[in-house]
Design a protein around this motif. Structure first.
Motif, PDB file in Angstrom:
ATOM      1  N   MET A   1       0.833  -1.193   0.226  1.00  0.00           N
ATOM      2  CA  MET A   1       0.066  -0.025   0.085  1.00  0.00           C
ATOM      3  C   MET A   1       0.790   1.213   0.037  1.00  0.00           C
ATOM      4  N   LYS A   2       0.747   2.121  -1.017  1.00  0.00           N
ATOM      5  CA  LYS A   2       1.342   3.382  -0.957  1.00  0.00           C
ATOM      6  C   LYS A   2       0.701   4.384   0.325  1.00  0.00           C
ATOM      7  N   LEU A   3       1.770   4.826   0.845  1.00  0.00           N
ATOM      8  CA  LEU A   3       1.141   5.850   1.944  1.00  0.00           C
ATOM      9  C   LEU A   3       1.354   7.226   1.763  1.00  0.00           C
ATOM     10  N   GLY A   4       1.944   7.681   0.642  1.00  0.00           N
ATOM     11  CA  GLY A   4       1.901   9.041   0.449  1.00  0.00           C
ATOM     12  C   GLY A   4       3.009   9.871   1.190  1.00  0.00           C
ATOM     13  N   LYS A   5       3.173  11.130   1.196  1.00  0.00           N
ATOM     14  CA  LYS A   5       4.302  11.930   1.880  1.00  0.00           C
ATOM     15  C   LYS A   5       4.011  12.014   3.299  1.00  0.00           C
ATOM     16  N   ILE A   6       5.064  11.341   4.098  1.00  0.00           N
ATOM     17  CA  ILE A   6       5.057  11.229   5.588  1.00  0.00           C
ATOM     18  C   ILE A   6       6.135  12.241   6.234  1.00  0.00           C
ATOM     19  N   GLY A   7       5.538  13.039   6.987  1.00  0.00           N
ATOM     20  CA  GLY A   7       6.544  14.052   7.702  1.00  0.00           C
ATOM     21  C   GLY A   7       6.645  13.400   8.971  1.00  0.00           C
ATOM     22  N   ILE A   8       7.764  13.349   9.901  1.00  0.00           N
ATOM     23  CA  ILE A   8       7.919  13.202  11.258  1.00  0.00           C
ATOM     24  C   ILE A   8       8.550  14.305  12.066  1.00  0.00           C
ATOM     25  N   ILE A   9       7.562  14.923  12.928  1.00  0.00           N
ATOM     26  CA  ILE A   9       8.116  15.890  13.720  1.00  0.00           C
ATOM     27  C   ILE A   9       8.708  15.331  15.082  1.00  0.00           C
ATOM     28  N   GLY A  10       9.912  15.253  15.472  1.00  0.00           N
ATOM     29  CA  GLY A  10      10.347  14.830  16.672  1.00  0.00           C
ATOM     30  C   GLY A  10      11.295  13.461  16.221  1.00  0.00           C
ATOM     31  N   LEU A  11      12.577  13.755  16.158  1.00  0.00           N
ATOM     32  CA  LEU A  11      13.322  12.575  15.659  1.00  0.00           C
ATOM     33  C   LEU A  11      14.022  11.690  16.778  1.00  0.00           C
ATOM     34  N   GLY A  12      13.632  11.584  17.754  1.00  0.00           N
ATOM     35  CA  GLY A  12      14.262  11.115  18.946  1.00  0.00           C
ATOM     36  C   GLY A  12      14.068   9.486  18.859  1.00  0.00           C
ATOM     37  N   LYS A  13      14.077   8.627  19.928  1.00  0.00           N
ATOM     38  CA  LYS A  13      14.020   7.238  19.647  1.00  0.00           C
ATOM     39  C   LYS A  13      12.923   6.888  19.178  1.00  0.00           C
ATOM     40  N   MET A  14      11.735   7.210  19.392  1.00  0.00           N
ATOM     41  CA  MET A  14      10.223   6.707  18.768  1.00  0.00           C
ATOM     42  C   MET A  14      10.361   7.159  17.280  1.00  0.00           C
ATOM     43  N   GLY A  15      10.522   8.547  17.061  1.00  0.00           N
ATOM     44  CA  GLY A  15      10.459   9.058  15.683  1.00  0.00           C
ATOM     45  C   GLY A  15      11.237   8.506  14.647  1.00  0.00           C
ATOM     46  N   MET A  16      12.869   8.322  15.185  1.00  0.00           N
ATOM     47  CA  MET A  16      13.525   7.548  14.251  1.00  0.00           C
ATOM     48  C   MET A  16      13.282   6.175  13.890  1.00  0.00           C
ATOM     49  N   ALA A  17      12.778   5.351  14.770  1.00  0.00           N
ATOM     50  CA  ALA A  17      12.380   4.127  14.650  1.00  0.00           C
ATOM     51  C   ALA A  17      11.379   3.855  13.618  1.00  0.00           C
ATOM     52  N   ILE A  18      10.349   4.849  14.139  1.00  0.00           N
ATOM     53  CA  ILE A  18       9.228   4.696  13.143  1.00  0.00           C
ATOM     54  C   ILE A  18       9.697   5.193  11.668  1.00  0.00           C
ATOM     55  N   GLY A  19      10.614   6.317  11.594  1.00  0.00           N
ATOM     56  CA  GLY A  19      10.924   6.471  10.371  1.00  0.00           C
ATOM     57  C   GLY A  19      12.020   5.519   9.612  1.00  0.00           C
ATOM     58  N   LYS A  23      11.088   2.700   5.618  1.00  0.00           N
ATOM     59  CA  LYS A  23      12.222   2.799   4.483  1.00  0.00           C
ATOM     60  C   LYS A  23      11.683   2.634   3.276  1.00  0.00           C
ATOM     61  N   GLY A  24      11.917   3.448   2.145  1.00  0.00           N
ATOM     62  CA  GLY A  24      11.336   3.273   1.011  1.00  0.00           C
ATOM     63  C   GLY A  24      10.014   4.247   0.608  1.00  0.00           C
ATOM     64  N   SER A  25       9.544   4.606   1.797  1.00  0.00           N
ATOM     65  CA  SER A  25       8.335   5.615   1.693  1.00  0.00           C
ATOM     66  C   SER A  25       8.936   6.924   1.419  1.00  0.00           C
ATOM     67  N   SER A  26       8.180   7.932   1.046  1.00  0.00           N
ATOM     68  CA  SER A  26       8.642   9.314   0.816  1.00  0.00           C
ATOM     69  C   SER A  26       8.503   9.722   2.264  1.00  0.00           C
ATOM     70  N   LEU A  27       9.708  10.283   3.033  1.00  0.00           N
ATOM     71  CA  LEU A  27       9.915  10.605   4.378  1.00  0.00           C
ATOM     72  C   LEU A  27      10.602  11.781   4.393  1.00  0.00           C
ATOM     73  N   MET A  28      10.118  12.902   5.367  1.00  0.00           N
ATOM     74  CA  MET A  28      10.735  13.813   5.673  1.00  0.00           C
ATOM     75  C   MET A  28      10.665  13.963   7.372  1.00  0.00           C
ATOM     76  N   GLY A  29      11.656  14.495   7.752  1.00  0.00           N
ATOM     77  CA  GLY A  29      11.696  14.564   9.298  1.00  0.00           C
ATOM     78  C   GLY A  29      12.135  16.071   9.805  1.00  0.00           C
ATOM     79  N   TYR A  30      11.703  16.445  11.136  1.00  0.00           N
ATOM     80  CA  TYR A  30      12.265  17.679  11.483  1.00  0.00           C
ATOM     81  C   TYR A  30      12.533  17.493  13.116  1.00  0.00           C
ATOM     82  N   ASP A  31      13.683  18.095  13.559  1.00  0.00           N
ATOM     83  CA  ASP A  31      13.757  17.753  14.989  1.00  0.00           C
ATOM     84  C   ASP A  31      14.675  19.388  15.452  1.00  0.00           C
ATOM     85  N   ILE A  32      14.382  19.802  16.588  1.00  0.00           N
ATOM     86  CA  ILE A  32      15.074  21.095  16.996  1.00  0.00           C
ATOM     87  C   ILE A  32      16.667  20.793  17.224  1.00  0.00           C
ATOM     88  N   ARG A  33      16.818  19.501  17.274  1.00  0.00           N
ATOM     89  CA  ARG A  33      18.484  18.984  17.423  1.00  0.00           C
ATOM     90  C   ARG A  33      19.087  18.687  16.172  1.00  0.00           C
TER      91      ARG A  33
END
Ligand SMILES: NC(=O)c1ccc[n+]([C@@H]2O[C@H](COP(=O)([O-])OP(=O)(O)OC[C@H]3O[C@@H](n4cnc5c(N)ncnc54)[C@H](OP(=O)(O)O)[C@@H]3O)[C@@H](O)[C@H]2O)c1
Length: 262
Positions: A1-19, A23-33
């Motif tokens: 199933m194609k999930l579309g464009k996914i953005g993750i806010i907060g790239l800590g333990k959970m955000g990074m693991a979800i990202g 893998k293979g999806s269109s992924l963007m991420g943002y973190d203050i660090r």
């Protein structure tokens, strides 16, 4: 199933693991660090310059920041939110209603995952807000299925999920840590204790899964009258392990309620 464009806010333990699980999806991420953004980039997640850019370039926005940061993040992205957005929050204690009130027309699905998603063995429970559709819930379940098992619950039960499976890995780490220390006291070397404890935990879980039997039934299969397990179980009963675990789960549940926003 194609999930579309996914953005993750907060790239800590959970955000990074979800990202990583996506893998293979269109992924963007943002973190203050900045270091978190660099790590994300190395994992194939395109870093956004700020949360506003991330929201404007995504259809699905995963909110993986701490609960206390939620309000500020939602205020910052408000101007970029449209009806095309599906927001997915994994923050403990933050209700779908709270996010709906702050996030304009976005649909909201709330998830309580656990840290085992890092190893692809997560347990996650999903509930949808009032604007989210069955299809939205299906999409979110598909996202978390990449890193474990996913169940649907009513939002009123999400604090119980937090107390059982959200916090649950820590209970097992605590118990296994004690078992390892006790066996080390008996003279076994630490690595052997660790290997045996891990394999024993895996074996116990495999039996629960493959036989479908109740935990108490399997416990009785290990224990013969006057045997070693019976002696150990007598001690667990005398010192009320059941009551200790009951108090621990209910303390986590109560705390989840205290942290909750309406
Ligand atoms: N860890 C678990 O076992 C678990 C289980 C279930 C649910 N959850 C939920 O998952 C969420 C994330 O937990 P976590 O353990 O992954 O936390 P974490 O490792 O601390 O990650 C959160 C990340 O968000 C960053 N951040 C803070 N403010 C931000 C902002 N305004 N914009 C963008 N990024 C920002 C943090 O940076 P700084 O470190 O500089 O603040 C950090 O890198 C929490 O809401 C928690 O309730 C966690």
């Amino acid at each position: 199933m194609k999930l579309g464009k996914i953005g993750i806010i907060g790239l800590g333990k959970m955000g990074m693991a979800i990202g990583r699980s996506l893998k293979g999806s269109s992924l963007m991420g943002y973190d203050i660090r900045p270091a978190a953004k660099r790590a994300a980039s190395r994992s194939g997640i395109t870093p956004a310059k700020d949360s506003l850019e991330l929201v404007s370039k995504s259809n699905i926005v995963i909110l993986a920041i701490k609960p206390q940061e939620m309000k500020e993040v939602l205020v910052n992205i408000k101007d970029a939110v449209t009806a095309r957005h599906l927001f997915v929050s994994i923050a403990a204690g933050i209700s779908t209603r709270f996010i709906e009130k702050a996030a304009g027309e976005a649909r909201v699905v709330r998830v309580m995952p656990n840290i085992a998603l890092i190893a692809g063995r997560g347990a996650a429970a999903v509930c949808r807000g009032k604007r989210a559709s069955r299809k939205d819930e299906f999409i979110v379940k598909e996202i978390f299925r990449r890193s474990g098992k996913v169940f649907s619950v009513a939002e009123k039960h999400i604090n119980a999920v937090t107390a059982l499976s959200g916090s649950g890995p820590a209970y097992f780490f605590e118990m296994i840590g004690h078992l390892i220390r006790s066996a080390c006291d008996l003279g076994l070397d630490k690595q052997t204790c660790k290997n045996l404890a891990i394999q024993t935990a895996k074996g116990a879980v495999a039996l629960l899964e493959t036989t479908g039997k109740e935990p108490a039934e399997l416990r009785d299969m290990v224990s013969s009258k006057k045997g070693t397990t019976a002696e150990a179980l007598k001690v667990l009963k005398k010192y009320r392990l059941g009551s200790i675990l009951d108090k621990a789960v209910k303390a986590a549940w109560k705390r989840a309620g205290q942290l909750s926003t309406a």
